[in-house]
Design an enzyme around this catalytic site. Structure first.
Site, PDB file in Angstrom:
ATOM      1  N   HIS A 157      13.208  -1.166   2.603  1.00  0.00           N
ATOM      2  CA  HIS A 157      12.989  -2.559   3.024  1.00  0.00           C
ATOM      3  C   HIS A 157      12.451  -3.429   1.890  1.00  0.00           C
ATOM      4  O   HIS A 157      12.473  -4.654   2.000  1.00  0.00           O
ATOM      5  CB  HIS A 157      12.010  -2.595   4.206  1.00  0.00           C
ATOM      6  CG  HIS A 157      12.607  -2.043   5.468  1.00  0.00           C
ATOM      7  ND1 HIS A 157      13.071  -2.850   6.484  1.00  0.00           N
ATOM      8  CD2 HIS A 157      12.866  -0.784   5.865  1.00  0.00           C
ATOM      9  CE1 HIS A 157      13.563  -2.100   7.456  1.00  0.00           C
ATOM     10  NE2 HIS A 157      13.449  -0.835   7.114  1.00  0.00           N
ATOM     11  N   ASP A 365      10.189 -10.124  -2.952  1.00  0.00           N
ATOM     12  CA  ASP A 365      10.296  -9.734  -1.535  1.00  0.00           C
ATOM     13  C   ASP A 365      11.629  -9.048  -1.324  1.00  0.00           C
ATOM     14  O   ASP A 365      12.655  -9.527  -1.819  1.00  0.00           O
ATOM     15  CB  ASP A 365      10.226 -11.001  -0.654  1.00  0.00           C
ATOM     16  CG  ASP A 365       9.455 -10.782   0.630  1.00  0.00           C
ATOM     17  OD1 ASP A 365       9.419  -9.631   1.097  1.00  0.00           O
ATOM     18  OD2 ASP A 365       8.887 -11.760   1.153  1.00  0.00           O
TER      19      ASP A 365
HETATM   20  P1  ADQ Z   1       7.257  -7.948   5.508  1.00  0.00           P
HETATM   21  O1  ADQ Z   1       6.692  -7.880   4.129  1.00  0.00           O
HETATM   22  O2  ADQ Z   1       6.300  -7.722   6.596  1.00  0.00           O
HETATM   23  O3  ADQ Z   1       8.502  -6.961   5.691  1.00  0.00           O
HETATM   24  P2  ADQ Z   1       8.957 -10.302   6.394  1.00  0.00           P
HETATM   25  O4  ADQ Z   1      10.344  -9.974   6.093  1.00  0.00           O
HETATM   26  O5  ADQ Z   1       8.651 -11.723   6.140  1.00  0.00           O
HETATM   27  O6  ADQ Z   1       7.886  -9.462   5.591  1.00  0.00           O
HETATM   28  O7  ADQ Z   1       8.709  -9.981   7.912  1.00  0.00           O
HETATM   29  C1  ADQ Z   1       7.536 -10.357   8.551  1.00  0.00           C
HETATM   30  C2  ADQ Z   1       7.781 -10.480  10.049  1.00  0.00           C
HETATM   31  O8  ADQ Z   1       6.503 -10.616  10.657  1.00  0.00           O
HETATM   32  C3  ADQ Z   1       8.598 -11.701  10.419  1.00  0.00           C
HETATM   33  O9  ADQ Z   1       9.427 -11.398  11.500  1.00  0.00           O
HETATM   34  C4  ADQ Z   1       7.528 -12.733  10.803  1.00  0.00           C
HETATM   35  O10 ADQ Z   1       7.935 -13.675  11.763  1.00  0.00           O
HETATM   36  C5  ADQ Z   1       6.434 -11.857  11.348  1.00  0.00           C
HETATM   37  N1  ADQ Z   1       5.126 -12.483  11.076  1.00  0.00           N
HETATM   38  C6  ADQ Z   1       4.597 -12.764   9.883  1.00  0.00           C
HETATM   39  N2  ADQ Z   1       3.415 -13.384  10.039  1.00  0.00           N
HETATM   40  C7  ADQ Z   1       3.212 -13.512  11.349  1.00  0.00           C
HETATM   41  C8  ADQ Z   1       2.187 -14.096  12.163  1.00  0.00           C
HETATM   42  N3  ADQ Z   1       1.124 -14.707  11.638  1.00  0.00           N
HETATM   43  N4  ADQ Z   1       2.308 -14.025  13.492  1.00  0.00           N
HETATM   44  C9  ADQ Z   1       3.393 -13.414  14.018  1.00  0.00           C
HETATM   45  N5  ADQ Z   1       4.380 -12.889  13.334  1.00  0.00           N
HETATM   46  C10 ADQ Z   1       4.298 -12.927  12.022  1.00  0.00           C
HETATM   47  C11 ADQ Z   1       9.161  -5.978   4.885  1.00  0.00           C
HETATM   48  C12 ADQ Z   1       9.636  -6.445   3.504  1.00  0.00           C
HETATM   49  C13 ADQ Z   1      10.512  -7.686   3.653  1.00  0.00           C
HETATM   50  C14 ADQ Z   1      11.679  -7.390   4.593  1.00  0.00           C
HETATM   51  C15 ADQ Z   1      11.190  -6.765   5.888  1.00  0.00           C
HETATM   52  C16 ADQ Z   1      12.352  -6.267   6.759  1.00  0.00           C
HETATM   53  O11 ADQ Z   1       8.529  -6.721   2.660  1.00  0.00           O
HETATM   54  O12 ADQ Z   1      11.006  -8.107   2.395  1.00  0.00           O
HETATM   55  O13 ADQ Z   1      12.354  -8.590   4.899  1.00  0.00           O
HETATM   56  O14 ADQ Z   1      10.345  -5.648   5.637  1.00  0.00           O
HETATM   57  O15 ADQ Z   1      13.185  -5.431   6.040  1.00  0.00           O
END
Ligand code: ADQ
Length: 467
Positions: A157, A365
């Site tokens: 990921h 990311d």
């Molecule tokens: P993350 O680093 O966790 O994931 P991201 O892809 O942005 O990052 O996913 C975060 C998820 O958590 C999103 O669905 C977002 O809406 C939710 N989220 C974040 N902050 C929140 C909050 N305050 N309240 C509720 N929900 C919140 C890792 C990798 C990424 C990759 C994903 C999936 O680092 O690059 O996109 O896995 O593969």
């Protein structure tokens, strides 16, 4: 149809969560597991005296949750240590924050071995095993050591670093060899896949063939690019229904007619939060017409808060947010709202739709799902603008966003100004192209494409590689 066995560090809570509270990835994986029947195996988040004793099994229809505890030593070495203080910073190009020691690596291997030994008795011969993320890279090797012959796939990921960065990891060779034990390894972007292939060529003396086939360490592995998607339809539906909710209405009326910029991230140094606030500060400095009107809402719930680097980033962010507010706030207006808590997905979708700019500027990311959620949540008649870091995997799929270099404070401020003054016609054009992409490549398409490639394993040297 073969059963699917998903292995991830954490398993989504077994109890039916409140609607809108579960992440898109969990929803996508659960849908696949319910579809085909199968097992979701991993850590339950508990720390107890003994690691990974007999898994606790909960069945829900054709889906079985099999979860294990960790003991304190395994948690410290496998999770806190090697996964989050060695691999996470290194794979996000933060050599300065990476810590390496053999004890943590041994703990990482030991915990993967333990997981494999607990999973093994639950497997059936025709199962498809799909392992997720950097915590579990050695799972295939450990499973094969127990005699497992099932098809084994892995999806990363987070980014895969270039060889020059990876070489700093003392166990780089063992980690790449472990990757090559899978039948299929999936990456978020072509540059991640290429970086992996560069190591194979330059450091492992391996071969790269057609169709993503790689031969190294006496094994043939199929590499592929599978950019993860979101549940686009649900996000769009949530956003449309959340606009009239009390929370969204309260947010709107608090803005007094001003524009809203939104950032939503786990509080993590890879997300570029400090640089983001500094770019916003620069916008206020360079374009004074926004003072008194514009608001930046940064939602950043703490994560991994026992890791010292995460406590540091929290302190840094509080300082920058305080500085911006101290410098520009008026008695009736505060420019930044910095919130340290999570919201359910429906509420977030309403916030996204209310925001004129989605401000997504990670320093590195794998993908970044927030960028995609922001786009999917927009009102087609009057969409907002996505300002997106070139270092997020999502930038490959969403070139119609305003793509920025998060290290270039003035450049990001200029992009914000462009976003805030963009014509409705241009906003619609850009949004439509991005939305079409998100509909074509949603979370269902993502998992189906990976499973399809895994189903055809094993791949052999005869398929496009010199012998
Ligand atoms: P993350 O680093 O966790 O994931 P991201 O892809 O942005 O990052 O996913 C975060 C998820 O958590 C999103 O669905 C977002 O809406 C939710 N989220 C974040 N902050 C929140 C909050 N305050 N309240 C509720 N929900 C919140 C890792 C990798 C990424 C990759 C994903 C999936 O680092 O690059 O996109 O896995 O593969």
């Amino acid at each position: 149809m073969s059963r699917l066995v998903v292995v991830s560090n954490r398993v989504a809570p077994v109890k039916q969560p409140r609607p809108g509270s579960q992440g898109g990835l969990a929803v996508g994986i659960l849908a696949a597991l319910r579809d085909r029947g199968g097992i979701w195996f991993g850590w339950n988040g508990n720390i107890s005296e003994q690691s990974a004793q007999k898994p606790s099994i909960v069945s829900a229809g054709r889906l079985t949750y099999a979860t294990v505890d960790l003991n304190q030593t395994d948690y410290d070495e496998y999770y806190f240590g090697f996964a989050n203080r060695s691999l996470w910073p290194l794979f996000h190009y933060r050599l300065d924050l990476s810590e390496f020691n053999r004890r943590d690596y041994e703990g990482y291997r030991r915990t993967n071995r333990l997981f494999a030994s607990r999973l093994r008795p639950l497997l059936e011969p025709d199962d498809l095993i799909w392992v997720h993320d950097y915590h579990l890279i050695p799972m295939a090797e450990e499973l094969r050591n127990t005699g497992c012959e099932q098809r084994l796939g892995f999806f990363l990921h987070i980014p895969w670093p270039t060889p020059q960065v990876l070489l700093a990891l003392p166990q780089h060779r063992q980690i790449v060899r472990a990757m090559c034990t899978y039948d299929v390894v999936g990456f978020q972007t072509e540059s991640d896949r290429k970086a992996f292939c560069s190591y194979i060529l330059e450091e492992a003396g391996g071969l790269i063939g057609d169709n993503g086939l790689v031969r190294a360490f006496g094994r043939t592995v199929k590499t592929g690019v599978f950019p993860i998607g979101i549940d686009t339809e649900t996000v769009t539906r949530f956003a449309a229904s959340a606009v009239d909710s009390r929370t969204t209405q309260r947010l709107k009326s608090s803005l007094g007619g001003g524009d809203l910029l939104i950032g939503v991230d786990r509080l993590d140094y890879s997300k570029g939060l400090t640089q983001r606030l500094e770019a916003f500060e620069h916008l206020l400095e360079a374009y004074p017409e926004h003072r008194g009107h514009i608001v930046m809402l940064q939602i950043a719930p703490p994560s991994r808060s026992d890791v010292p680097e995460y406590q540091q980033i929290q302190r840094e962010l509080e300082a920058v947010a305080g500085r911006v507010n101290g410098r520009y706030a008026e008695f009736d207006w505060v420019p930044t709202r910095y919130l340290n808590k999570g919201f359910n997905r429906r509420t977030l979708c309403g916030f996204f739709r209310t925001s004129k700019v989605g401000f997504v500027t990670p320093l590195r990311d794998g993908m970044n799902l927030v960028a995609k959620e922001y786009v999917a949540a927009q009102d087609p008649k009057d969409p907002g603008v996505l300002v997106l870091s070139r270092f997020a995997g999502a930038a490959n799929e969403l070139p119609e966003a305003l793509i920025v270099n998060p290290f270039d404070t003035e450049g990001v401020a200029e992009a914000l100004q462009h976003a805030l003054t963009m014509s409705l016609e241009e906003r619609r054009e850009r949004w439509q192209a991005m939305y079409d992409q998100l509909c074509r490549h949603d979370i269902t398409a993502w998992r189906e494409s990976f499973i399809e490639v895994l189903t055809r394993a094993p791949y052999s040297t005869r398929q496009g590689l010199p012998n």
